[in-house]
Design an enzyme around this catalytic site. Structure first.
Site, PDB file in Angstrom:
ATOM      1  N   HIS A 130       0.902  -1.103   0.142  1.00  0.00           N
ATOM      2  CA  HIS A 130       0.043   0.558   0.216  1.00  0.00           C
ATOM      3  C   HIS A 130       0.666   1.559  -0.346  1.00  0.00           C
ATOM      4  O   HIS A 130       0.672   2.098  -1.033  1.00  0.00           O
ATOM      5  CB  HIS A 130      -1.171   0.124   1.353  1.00  0.00           C
ATOM      6  CG  HIS A 130      -1.789   1.677   1.527  1.00  0.00           C
ATOM      7  ND1 HIS A 130      -3.333   1.675   1.310  1.00  0.00           N
ATOM      8  CD2 HIS A 130      -1.474   2.475   2.190  1.00  0.00           C
ATOM      9  CE1 HIS A 130      -3.797   1.967   1.238  1.00  0.00           C
ATOM     10  NE2 HIS A 130      -2.822   3.157   1.085  1.00  0.00           N
ATOM     11  N   GLU A 131       1.372   1.233   1.077  1.00  0.00           N
ATOM     12  CA  GLU A 131       2.491   2.388   0.940  1.00  0.00           C
ATOM     13  C   GLU A 131       3.200   2.764   0.666  1.00  0.00           C
ATOM     14  O   GLU A 131       3.156   3.717  -0.611  1.00  0.00           O
ATOM     15  CB  GLU A 131       3.399   2.567   2.099  1.00  0.00           C
ATOM     16  CG  GLU A 131       2.676   2.830   3.948  1.00  0.00           C
ATOM     17  CD  GLU A 131       2.006   3.801   3.508  1.00  0.00           C
ATOM     18  OE1 GLU A 131       1.377   4.609   3.101  1.00  0.00           O
ATOM     19  OE2 GLU A 131       0.417   3.465   4.352  1.00  0.00           O
ATOM     20  N   HIS A 134       1.330   4.424  -3.191  1.00  0.00           N
ATOM     21  CA  HIS A 134       1.017   5.774  -2.922  1.00  0.00           C
ATOM     22  C   HIS A 134       2.395   6.371  -3.352  1.00  0.00           C
ATOM     23  O   HIS A 134       2.351   7.139  -4.268  1.00  0.00           O
ATOM     24  CB  HIS A 134       1.251   6.422  -1.221  1.00  0.00           C
ATOM     25  CG  HIS A 134      -0.015   5.944  -0.940  1.00  0.00           C
ATOM     26  ND1 HIS A 134      -1.399   6.919  -1.361  1.00  0.00           N
ATOM     27  CD2 HIS A 134      -0.687   5.798   0.395  1.00  0.00           C
ATOM     28  CE1 HIS A 134      -1.637   5.923  -0.562  1.00  0.00           C
ATOM     29  NE2 HIS A 134      -2.011   5.562  -0.077  1.00  0.00           N
ATOM     30  N   CYS A 165      -5.821  -3.766  -7.564  1.00  0.00           N
ATOM     31  CA  CYS A 165      -7.283  -3.844  -8.548  1.00  0.00           C
ATOM     32  C   CYS A 165      -7.153  -3.595 -10.050  1.00  0.00           C
ATOM     33  O   CYS A 165      -5.775  -3.018  -9.926  1.00  0.00           O
ATOM     34  CB  CYS A 165      -8.327  -3.473  -8.049  1.00  0.00           C
ATOM     35  SG  CYS A 165      -8.676  -1.642  -8.545  1.00  0.00           S
ATOM     36  N   CYS A 168      -6.108   0.165 -10.203  1.00  0.00           N
ATOM     37  CA  CYS A 168      -4.956   0.490  -9.660  1.00  0.00           C
ATOM     38  C   CYS A 168      -3.763  -0.715 -11.010  1.00  0.00           C
ATOM     39  O   CYS A 168      -2.427   0.450 -10.664  1.00  0.00           O
ATOM     40  CB  CYS A 168      -4.946   0.345  -8.188  1.00  0.00           C
ATOM     41  SG  CYS A 168      -5.953   1.253  -7.479  1.00  0.00           S
TER      42      CYS A 168
END
EC number: 3.4.-.-
Length: 173
Positions: A130-131, A134, A165, A168
């Site tokens: 996740h990070e 970003h 997904c 993304c």
């Protein structure tokens, strides 16, 4: 792409392995493990008994050898007025951080039949992916299964997958 993992404080071999495996599987990138670093001076806030997440991002960016660098720490992190964060990254930046401190709750509330160790491992993978997402320019995603979904609680972390997904994935790869 090369991601350098920067352990800050006492980070277990298991956490390092899960972080590395998660990044490789989702981003198909080169991953290196930096020498362990000390907690950044000035990161601790005695009034809150927590650590400023930004200081760990700065450290990862400064010492990391990758195009993207992620600090991993067992310390409890906060950012601005938030009570805590599992991790933090700046959109498109080179540094990021995750904390394992609040990922270590013993169960996922009956969401699955996995052991506490498996649940923790999955949480580490999800937060690292996740990070770093970003830093690759991905914002939070509305798809609750996408790893880029905003997850302020461990329950919400447990619901999402360790993958991007389709939307993304198209935006980053």
């Amino acid at each position: 792409m090369h991601v350098d993992i920067v352990p800050v404080g006492e980070v277990s071999a298991q956490v390092k392995r899960e972080a590395s495996d998660g990044l490789r599987s989702v981003y198909d990138c080169e991953v290196s493990m930096h020498e362990p670093q000390s907690i950044p001076a000035g990161a601790y806030d005695g009034d809150r008994d927590q650590y400023r997440a930004e200081e760990f991002i700065d450290l990862a960016r400064r010492v990391g050898s990758g195009g993207k660098n992620i600090a991993i720490t067992p310390k409890d992190l906060f950012y601005r007025r938030r009570n805590y964060v599992f991790g933090l990254a700046y959109l498109g930046g080179s540094g990021s951080v995750i904390s394992t401190y609040r990922l270590q709750t013993s169960s996922d509330g009956g969401f699955s039949n996995r052991s506490a160790g498996e649940i923790f491992s999955q949480r580490v993978r999800k937060e690292v992916v996740h990070e770093v997402g970003h830093t690759l320019g991905l914002e939070h995603c509305d798809n609750k299964r996408c790893v880029m979904n905003f997850s302020p609680t461990v329950r919400q972390v447990d619901v999402k997958e360790v993958s991007l997904c389709g939307s993304c994935q198209r935006n980053v790869l």
